[in-house]
Structures are given as structure tokens and as C-alpha cells.
Enzyme design. Structure first.
Site: not given
Ligand code: XMP
Length: 480
Positions: A303, A306, A391, A405
Site C-alpha cells: 500500500g 504502508c 489506517m 487492524r
């Protein structure tokens, strides 16, 4: 006794990324405009375009989900909000359009004009069926109330002779009735006069305009929502409205998560997507525990926001993850659609992911730059940008809903970054550009559909030196 390092090196898989491969051109049987890019998001849900927006709080809320579903893709509403807020986001997509609205706002005949105006303003609607109990007795529109005294009763200003339709009315019949009577709202009633729903001309036109939209059997736009496998209450609340529940954890291949997801799968009706996983082994272990898996979200560490691989050195780059799960899928004789998630920057990357065996591609960074994503447009040095945050970033985690997560031991570490991406304009133009690029790529591959691509695609390995040649070079581009 440690196992031999050299033996492990000899067995090390090649964890390739999007930059490592190209597609070797093949003989095209059809023109790009005739190529079919229909696909499956889950076992039960078809999409006319293989594009999905990520459940990130700078990417997908109702506005983005509506835009994507209208174009033929699907959006996954993020979960960094309360259960009630997420349910409301889903309901907004479901209410955006439908052939027959079932969830109709109504008013009673004895209510005042002022109350009718209040309901219409609150829900941004232009008219209300008037009901006594569940029986239709009239209809009141903004036009009826605009010059009326606020204290008058609704029954004094409403239209009493209402034009109605039967429950089995077709789109064409409804359109003709509304046209013949010059009306924009058509209540649907049963033989006893009970109000069953409402058809609006706006929805009928929208249906024609977005003829390839992703819709449910009632004509409403389809929408997915992210969940934590540990939050059964959220999953159940969303299940009443949503088409697909998408597990949203960074490393799904974990005994606790697998067991928890098994419970969720048995308690909900909506399609269930598991993920993220990165290997064929993770797929095998998931399938052996969870009784119902309708889609698989794959890719770890690719990502745009990321930090996982930087911090942990663990990664299953999206292209590798797709290939690895697709191979396991074939070995198991299963046909569960694979969603390639992370690192897709353009239609070429999307093509590679699909060629490796994915059915759809999920994008965060690309859609974050669109008008429909949450977050304000900002101007930096004369150019426009929109915010994008992982996120797992510290600021996203401050809202606490996404904390699970990531592994509990790593809760204090940010596994994501935050920043800005260039503004790209409307999602519609971005999706159209991606679809055109994808059609052209399929043309070069010699495939006439995504399924055809799975068998026909031939990959070519690019060397690090070769990367330079495969993009514009030796020319000064404007703005450089
Ligand atoms: P792109 O490259 O399209 O990727 O922006 C979107 C996907 O990235 C994942 N994601 C994260 N991964 N830390 C991560 O390791 C994060 O903070 C983070 N936020 C999102 C997610 O799978 C998303 O769909």
C-alpha cells in the site's frame, strides 16, 4: 538447532512486485472497445468494472461508494467511526437510488405544514406520502407547502386523489404513468391501499443514465463495509443493509482471527470477504476453518501509505500475493474471487494484478485524490491536493476504531504514513481513464475478457536497468 540458512535461501520464493514484470504482447482477436471487463467482486456479486475503493477514512464514505457503484465498481465503507455512523453511511448509499424505495419517509394527515417542511428539509426530499396507519391518504410536495400557513394541517394542503402503481409495476410502466400525469413521485400500494413503496422520476432517469451500475435485485446501489473479525456487533448491525462485509485486518493468517471470523461467517447473511492474506498457505488455512468465504482480499505491505514492511520486514507484495493465492485456489479446485489490494498506481498495475489471477483491484491512493473522497481540497504551491493517511498511521489510530487492524504487540507503532496526493478530479473521469487503459492492455495481451487473460497472459521479467527504458526518457517534460 537453526535450520540451514542456505537451504532456506535456495527455497526462497521470488516476491515480485508490479515494477518487476510486463505483459508480453499477444495476438488480439478483438478491438479494445469490444473487450469485456466484467468481473466478480465476490462469489455472488458481479461488477461491470473491476475497481474497488479501499476502506480508508480518506478514501471511502457514502459519496465515493455511490460514485463507484454508479460506474459499475463497488466501494468499501471504512470502519474508523462508530457502528451507528457506519450503518448510516451504508444506508445513504442504499437510499441514493432504487426503483421502488421501501424505506419511505411519510407524514400523517393531522401533522402541521411546518412539520412536513421539517421532514423534507431534514432528509433533503421534495415530497411525502401522507398515511393514516399504513394506508395512503394523500401526497404532499414542497410546492403544496411553500405558500401555506405553517400551522395548517397537512390534510388541508395535500393532493387527495393520488396517482398510484401496483407492486408489480415495471420500470417502463412507471415511467409512462408519471409522464402521462406529469408527476415526479409515484406511490406503490397494495389492493387495500397500504403504502408499499415510492418510485421517483429521478431514480428512473438515474437507472437509465447508469445502466451498468452495480445494483442489488431491488435496483439499489450495492455497497460493502469493513469490519473487524472481533466486532460481531458491528457486523450484525451492518448486515441488515450491506451487500458485503469485508474483513479489515493487516494480517488475517492468525489463529484468533480465523476462529473469530468463523463465528462472524455463521452469524451474517451478507457476502463475506476475508483478508488481508499474502500466501496460498493462508488461503488453505482460512478455508479449512471458515465455512463460508465469498471473496479474498490479498496483499501485505504494498500500500502507498504502508510502513509494515519497513518496520517488520514482513511483506507479501500484491502481485506475489495474488499469484500465490490464485495457485492455491486452483490446487484446491475453488473459484473464490481474489481482490488485489495495495500498490496499484495505474491501469498497467491493475492489468498485472488481474493477469496474475485477481478478479478485481482495490485502490486507496488513486481514489483518495478524487472529489468524492472525504477530506478537503488544499492548495500547496499553486497545485491542488487531497489528504491520504494509512489506517495504521498515528492520526488514524487516534480515533481508536482501527486499532485492532494490527497485532496487539505493535499497537504503539505506526504502520502507516499520512500526507497528500494530487487532486485528480471526479471519480467518474478517473474510473473511465482506468477502464480505457485496462481495455487497451487486454488488447495488447490478446485476451478478450478477464477470464481469458488468466489463461493467455504471458509475463516478462524486467531488469532493474530496463525500468528506465519502459517509461518516457531522454525528453524534458513540461514542469520538470
Ligand atoms: P494503495 O496503494 O492503493 O493501498 O493506497 C491501499 C491499501 O493499503 C492498505 N493500508 C495500509 N497498509 N498500513 C499498511 O500497512 C496502513 O496504515 C495502511 N492503510 C491502508 C489497505 O490494505 C488498503 O486497501
Amino acid at each position: 538447532m537453526p535450520h540451514s540458512f542456505y537451504k532456506k535461501l535456495a527455497e526462497a520464493p521470488n516476491v515480485f512486485t508490479f515494477k518487476d514484470y510486463v505483459i508480453v504482447p499477444g495476438k488480439a482477436e478483438v478491438e479494445p472497445s469490444q473487450v469485456d471487463i466484467n468481473s466478480s467482486f465476490t462469489k455472488n456479486i458481479r461488477v461491470s468494472l473491476p475497481f474497488v475503493s479501499s476502506p480508508m477514512d480518506t478514501v471511502t464514505e457514502s459519496e465515493m461508494a455511490i460514485a463507484l457503484a454508479r460506474m459499475g465498481g463497488i466501494g468499501v465503507i471504512h470502519r474508523n467511526m462508530t457502528v451507528e455512523e457506519q450503518v448510516e453511511q451504508v444506508r445513504r448509499v442504499k437510499r441514493a437510488e432504487s426503483f421502488i424505495i421501501r424505506d419511505v419517509y411519510t407524514i400523517q394527515p393531522e401533522s402541521t405544514v411546518s412539520q412536513a417542511i421539517e421532514v423534507m428539509n431534514k432528509y433533503n426530499i421534495s415530497g411525502l406520502p401522507v398515511v393514516e396507519g399504513d394506508r395512503l391518504t394523500g401526497i404532499v410536495t414542497k410546492r403544496d407547502v411553500s405558500f401555506a400557513d405553517l400551522n395548517w394541517r397537512v390534510c388541508d394542503v395535500m393532493t387527495k386523489k393520488v396517482v398510484t402503481a401496483k407492486p408489480n409495476v415495471t420500470v417502463e410502466e412507471a415511467k409512462k404513468i408519471m409522464h402521462d400525469h406529469r408527476i415526479e413521485k409515484l406511490p406503490v400500494i397494495d389492493d387495500k391501499g397500504k403504502l408499499l413503496g415510492l418510485i421517483t422520476i429521478k431514480d428512473v432517469y438515474s437507472r437509465e443514465r447508469y445502466s451498468t451500475a452495480t445494483r442489488d435485485p431491488e435496483g439499489r446501489l450495492r455497497v460493502a463495509a469493513a469490519i473487524s473479525p472481533f466486532d460481531l456487533q458491528r457486523a450484525k448491525a451492518l448486515d441488515k443493509y450491506v451487500d458485503v462485509l469485508v474483513c479489515d485486518v493487516a494480517h488475517f493468517h492468525n489463529t484468533n482471527i480465523l476462529n473469530s471470523t468463523k463465528k462472524v461467517a455463521n452469524e451474517v447473511k451478507a457476502d463475506l470477504v476475508i483478508g488481508n492474506i499474502g500466501t496460498g498457505q493462508a488461503l488453505k488455512d482460512s478455508i479449512s476453518i471458515i465455512d463460508r468465504v465469498d471473496g479474498v482480499r490479498v496483499g501485505i505491505g504494498s500500500g502507498s501509505t504502508c510502513m509494515t514492511s519497513v518496520i517488520t520486514k514482513a511483506a507479501a507484495p500484491t502481485l506475489f500475493a495474488v499469484a500465490s493465492t490464485a495457485d492455491a485456489m486452483e490446487e484446491l479446485g475453488l473459484e473464490i474471487p481474489i481482490i488485489a489490494d495495495g500498490g496499484i498506481r495505474n491501469s498497467g498495475d491493475a492489468l498485472l494484478a488481474l493477469a496474475a489471477g485477481a478478479s478485481t483491484v482495490m485502490m486507496g491512493m488513486v481514489f483518495a485524490g478524487c472529489r468524492e473522497s472525504p477530506g478537503n481540497l488544499i492548495k500547496i504551491g499553486g497545485k491542488y491536493y487531497k489528504p491520504l493517511r494509512g489506517m495504521g498511521s498515528l492520526s488514524a489510530r487516534q480515533k481508536r476504531f482501527v486499532i485492532d487492524r494490527y497485532a496487539s504487540a505493535a499497537k504503539g507503532i505506526a504502520e502507516g504514513v499520512e500526507g497528500y496526493v494530487p487532486y485528480r478530479g471526479d471519480a467518474q473521469s478517473v474510473i473511465e481513464e482506468f477502464a480505457l487503459g485496462l481495455r487497451a492492455s487486454l488488447g495488447y495481451s490478446g485476451a478478450n475478457s478477464i477470464k481469458d487473460l488468466w489463461s493467455k497472459a504471458r509475463f516478462g521479467l524486467v531488469t532493474n536497468a530496463g525500468l528506465e527504458e519502459l517509461k518516457p526518457h531522454d525528453i524534458i517534460l513540461p514542469g520538470e
